[in-house]
Design a protein around this motif. Structure first.
Motif, PDB file in Angstrom:
ATOM      1  N   SER A 101       0.849  -1.197   0.000  1.00 32.89           N
ATOM      2  CA  SER A 101       0.000   0.000   0.000  1.00 32.89           C
ATOM      3  C   SER A 101       0.887   1.251   0.000  1.00 32.89           C
ATOM      4  N   LEU A 102       0.329   2.349  -0.480  1.00 35.44           N
ATOM      5  CA  LEU A 102       1.143   3.545  -0.697  1.00 35.44           C
ATOM      6  C   LEU A 102       1.466   4.286   0.603  1.00 35.44           C
ATOM      7  N   ASN A 103       2.695   4.812   0.686  1.00 36.74           N
ATOM      8  CA  ASN A 103       3.071   5.703   1.789  1.00 36.74           C
ATOM      9  C   ASN A 103       3.258   7.104   1.204  1.00 36.74           C
ATOM     10  N   TYR A 104       2.842   8.102   1.970  1.00 31.52           N
ATOM     11  CA  TYR A 104       2.825   9.468   1.434  1.00 31.52           C
ATOM     12  C   TYR A 104       3.731  10.388   2.253  1.00 31.52           C
ATOM     13  N   LEU A 105       4.497  11.230   1.541  1.00 29.08           N
ATOM     14  CA  LEU A 105       5.356  12.224   2.215  1.00 29.08           C
ATOM     15  C   LEU A 105       5.074  13.608   1.633  1.00 29.08           C
ATOM     16  N   ASN A 106       5.170  14.624   2.507  1.00 29.70           N
ATOM     17  CA  ASN A 106       5.162  16.011   2.038  1.00 29.70           C
ATOM     18  C   ASN A 106       6.583  16.545   2.184  1.00 29.70           C
ATOM     19  N   PHE A 107       7.073  17.252   1.181  1.00 31.81           N
ATOM     20  CA  PHE A 107       8.415  17.851   1.231  1.00 31.81           C
ATOM     21  C   PHE A 107       8.285  19.374   1.235  1.00 31.81           C
ATOM     22  N   TYR A 108       9.007  20.022   2.152  1.00 29.99           N
ATOM     23  CA  TYR A 108       9.029  21.493   2.184  1.00 29.99           C
ATOM     24  C   TYR A 108      10.491  21.927   2.096  1.00 29.99           C
ATOM     25  N   LEU A 109      10.834  22.667   1.073  1.00 32.55           N
ATOM     26  CA  LEU A 109      12.209  23.129   0.904  1.00 32.55           C
ATOM     27  C   LEU A 109      12.220  24.643   1.063  1.00 32.55           C
ATOM     28  N   THR A 110      13.089  25.126   1.965  1.00 30.94           N
ATOM     29  CA  THR A 110      13.133  26.570   2.185  1.00 30.94           C
ATOM     30  C   THR A 110      14.591  27.003   2.328  1.00 30.94           C
ATOM     31  N   ALA A 111      14.875  28.251   2.011  1.00 29.23           N
ATOM     32  CA  ALA A 111      16.266  28.742   2.110  1.00 29.23           C
ATOM     33  C   ALA A 111      16.504  29.298   3.507  1.00 29.23           C
ATOM     34  N   ILE A 112      17.715  29.089   4.021  1.00 26.50           N
ATOM     35  CA  ILE A 112      18.074  29.680   5.305  1.00 26.50           C
ATOM     36  C   ILE A 112      18.855  30.940   4.962  1.00 26.50           C
ATOM     37  N   LEU A 113      18.134  32.020   4.858  1.00 26.04           N
ATOM     38  CA  LEU A 113      18.769  33.252   4.375  1.00 26.04           C
ATOM     39  C   LEU A 113      19.670  33.835   5.459  1.00 26.04           C
ATOM     40  N   GLY A 114      20.733  34.467   5.047  1.00 27.72           N
ATOM     41  CA  GLY A 114      21.678  35.088   5.994  1.00 27.72           C
ATOM     42  C   GLY A 114      22.625  34.071   6.577  1.00 27.72           C
ATOM     43  N   GLU A 115      22.490  32.805   6.191  1.00 30.21           N
ATOM     44  CA  GLU A 115      23.374  31.763   6.719  1.00 30.21           C
ATOM     45  C   GLU A 115      24.771  31.898   6.096  1.00 30.21           C
ATOM     46  N   GLN A 116      25.759  31.958   7.000  1.00 32.93           N
ATOM     47  CA  GLN A 116      27.118  32.189   6.522  1.00 32.93           C
ATOM     48  C   GLN A 116      27.700  30.918   5.893  1.00 32.93           C
ATOM     49  N   GLU A 117      27.422  29.763   6.589  1.00 35.62           N
ATOM     50  CA  GLU A 117      28.019  28.528   6.086  1.00 35.62           C
ATOM     51  C   GLU A 117      27.299  28.105   4.806  1.00 35.62           C
ATOM     52  N   LEU A 118      28.000  28.002   3.768  1.00 32.56           N
ATOM     53  CA  LEU A 118      27.375  27.647   2.492  1.00 32.56           C
ATOM     54  C   LEU A 118      26.843  26.217   2.506  1.00 32.56           C
ATOM     55  N   ASP A 119      27.384  25.417   3.459  1.00 27.05           N
ATOM     56  CA  ASP A 119      26.942  24.023   3.587  1.00 27.05           C
ATOM     57  C   ASP A 119      25.479  23.930   3.984  1.00 27.05           C
ATOM     58  N   ASN A 120      25.010  24.901   4.726  1.00 22.45           N
ATOM     59  CA  ASN A 120      23.651  24.826   5.277  1.00 22.45           C
ATOM     60  C   ASN A 120      22.780  25.962   4.754  1.00 22.45           C
ATOM     61  N   CYS A 121      22.605  26.059   3.467  1.00 21.86           N
ATOM     62  CA  CYS A 121      21.794  27.196   3.012  1.00 21.86           C
ATOM     63  C   CYS A 121      20.374  26.793   2.609  1.00 21.86           C
ATOM     64  N   LEU A 122      20.073  25.496   2.630  1.00 28.41           N
ATOM     65  CA  LEU A 122      18.687  25.069   2.345  1.00 28.41           C
ATOM     66  C   LEU A 122      18.242  24.051   3.403  1.00 28.41           C
ATOM     67  N   LEU A 123      17.009  24.196   3.830  1.00 27.53           N
ATOM     68  CA  LEU A 123      16.459  23.241   4.812  1.00 27.53           C
ATOM     69  C   LEU A 123      15.321  22.472   4.140  1.00 27.53           C
ATOM     70  N   LEU A 124      15.441  21.141   4.198  1.00 26.00           N
ATOM     71  CA  LEU A 124      14.384  20.299   3.629  1.00 26.00           C
ATOM     72  C   LEU A 124      13.667  19.605   4.786  1.00 26.00           C
ATOM     73  N   LEU A 125      12.383  19.892   4.926  1.00 29.70           N
ATOM     74  CA  LEU A 125      11.584  19.191   5.945  1.00 29.70           C
ATOM     75  C   LEU A 125      10.769  18.115   5.242  1.00 29.70           C
ATOM     76  N   VAL A 126      10.724  16.929   5.849  1.00 30.73           N
ATOM     77  CA  VAL A 126       9.969  15.825   5.251  1.00 30.73           C
ATOM     78  C   VAL A 126       8.942  15.364   6.286  1.00 30.73           C
ATOM     79  N   GLU A 127       7.685  15.355   5.882  1.00 32.69           N
ATOM     80  CA  GLU A 127       6.608  15.020   6.819  1.00 32.69           C
ATOM     81  C   GLU A 127       5.910  13.754   6.316  1.00 32.69           C
ATOM     82  N   ASP A 128       5.847  12.754   7.155  1.00 35.49           N
ATOM     83  CA  ASP A 128       5.163  11.509   6.761  1.00 35.49           C
ATOM     84  C   ASP A 128       3.658  11.668   7.039  1.00 35.49           C
ATOM     85  N   VAL A 129       2.878  11.808   5.958  1.00 35.02           N
ATOM     86  CA  VAL A 129       1.427  12.058   6.132  1.00 35.02           C
ATOM     87  C   VAL A 129       0.621  10.840   5.693  1.00 35.02           C
ATOM     88  N   THR A 130       1.263   9.672   5.750  1.00 39.27           N
ATOM     89  CA  THR A 130       0.587   8.456   5.265  1.00 39.27           C
ATOM     90  C   THR A 130      -0.768   8.246   5.942  1.00 39.27           C
TER      91      THR A 130
END
Ligand code: ADP
Length: 394
Positions: A101-130
């Motif tokens: 049976s199907l499992n469902y995820l929601n993905f939210y991608l947002t920028a972390i503005l003003g972040e100095q470290e280039l390694d961490n400039c995007l935050l991806l949240l994953v929500e299991d809404v199955t």
């Protein structure tokens, strides 16, 4: 007191956010570089995305390789990084789980503005809404099924209405076609009775009278069939006028007196001398009184007694027919007004009938805003009462 400085690093904020959101759904996160490669993930990332990942290693991997739905989103991601788009959302992305049976995820991608470290400039949240998605899917499916059933019901209803119309048409046609020859036979029957009156013997005369009686019965049956059809369609056509109820009842009793004599039944009537007025349909009222008295004869038999009474009680009139006949078993009393219902023993003993009369009588009475009652002692007799509202003309 010295307060600890608040830790505002994205990783700490993401952890807090996840703890909070996990109360509602399993939630995981990843921090990404500007080139969409993964720099860090939460401890539960692999578990939440288990059906999406072909390898447990996610660090340094390219996001569209992990979730192909991000392919072609480069333009939106550029806008995110420029601060021109607050969030990129992919909802209800699904994959079949281990049980199929199907499992469902929601993905939210947002920028972390003003972040100095280039390694961490995007935050991806994953929500299991199955859980909620499955319920929603189930509801959607059920709603579609209901819509389908509703459609079928509508079709069936339309079909039934169409069949009903055809039945009515056929019935009207058939009764009309039957009535024509019947009227001719009726005419000949009456003529024979008149012309041969002086030459026929008493038994022959009786035969002719029986013939006429049966023809009359057929006429009534055709009328009853049409009436039932109208009732089934919720139509009772009453032609109302101010009538003298006392005269109506007297007429019906008189017309049935010869039948009573022929069947050796003592028919008596107690009708007030002064008029009782009613707003009603004379034809229907006559028919219903006739029916009740006729039934009393039929279910009483030779040497029985049938008593008709009419009296006024405040603003109502009560018409009663009491017989000394077979009566009705108490457990069947409720059902005798149903269409086609006949008391078991009467049908078993071969007394002819169709179970139509009382159904029509009750409906006509109710159409006159009246009420019907029946009392009966099995083996001793019955009393049918009709209450009708009367017209105060003084
Ligand atoms: P039908 O007489 O044609 O069968 P009705 O609708 O007039 O149809 O009556 C329904 C049933 O009620 C009858 O079959 C009979 O069993 C019962 N019934 C009606 N009137 C009487 C009566 N006066 N005495 C006993 N039984 C009766």
């Amino acid at each position: 007191m010295l307060l600890e400085p608040i830790d505002t690093r994205p990783i700490t904020l993401a952890n807090h956010l996840i703890k909070f959101l996990s109360h509602f759904h399993p939630v995981a996160y990843a921090l990404l570089r500007a080139d969409l490669t993964v720099s860090q993930v939460s401890g539960n990332f692999g578990a939440v995305l288990s059906d999406f990942l072909n390898s447990p290693v996610v660090e340094n991997r390219y996001l569209p390789d992990l979730v192909w739905e991000f392919v072609g989103q480069e333009e939106a991601i550029t806008l995110l990084l420029q601060g021109k788009l607050p969030m990129l959302t992919l909802e209800l992305v699904n994959r079949p789980g281990k049980n199929g049976s199907l499992n469902y995820l929601n993905f939210y991608l947002t920028a972390i503005l003003g972040e100095q470290e280039l390694d961490n400039c995007l935050l991806l949240l994953v929500e299991d809404v199955t859980a909620t998605a499955r319920i929603e899917q189930q509801l959607l499916q059920e709603r579609n099924e209901l819509r389908l059933i509703f459609g079928h019901l509508n079709q069936a209803h339309e079909k039934m209405e169409q069949l009903n119309r055809q039945k009515s048409l056929l019935l009207t046609f058939a009764t009309h076609e039957l009535r024509t020859p019947l009227t001719v036979i009726d005419g000949y029957g009456q003529m024979l009775l008149r012309e041969l009156e002086s030459v026929v013997t008493a038994p022959q005369r009786q035969l002719l009278e029986n013939l006429n009686q049966q023809i009359n019965h057929l006429h009534l049956l055709l009328d009853a069939l049409l009436d039932i059809d109208k009732l089934e369609q919720g139509r009772i056509d009453l032609s109302l006028s101010l009538e003298v109820l006392t005269d109506l009842v007297r007429d019906v009793v008189q017309s049935l007196q010869p039948v009573a004599q022929r069947n050796e039944i003592l028919l008596t009537a107690s009708i007030p001398a002064g008029p009782i007025m009613i707003m009603g349909d004379a034809l229907r009222l006559r028919q219903l009184f006739y029916n009740l008295i006729w039934n009393a004869f039929k279910y009483t038999g030779r040497e029985g007694e049938v008593q008709v009474r009419l009296h006024r009680q405040e603003n109502r009139a009560r018409f009663q027919v009491t017989d000394t006949g077979r009566g009705i078993p108490p457990e069947q009393l409720e059902r005798i007004f149903q269409l086609h219902y006949r008391v078991t023993e009467t049908s078993q003993e071969g007394i002819s009938g169709s179970g139509i009369g009382l159904y029509l009588v009750k409906n006509w009475v109710e159409a006159h805003h009246g009420r019907m009652e029946v009392e009966s002692v099995h083996g001793q007799g019955s009393t049918f009462s009709v209450w009708l509202p009367i017209q105060n003309y003084s």
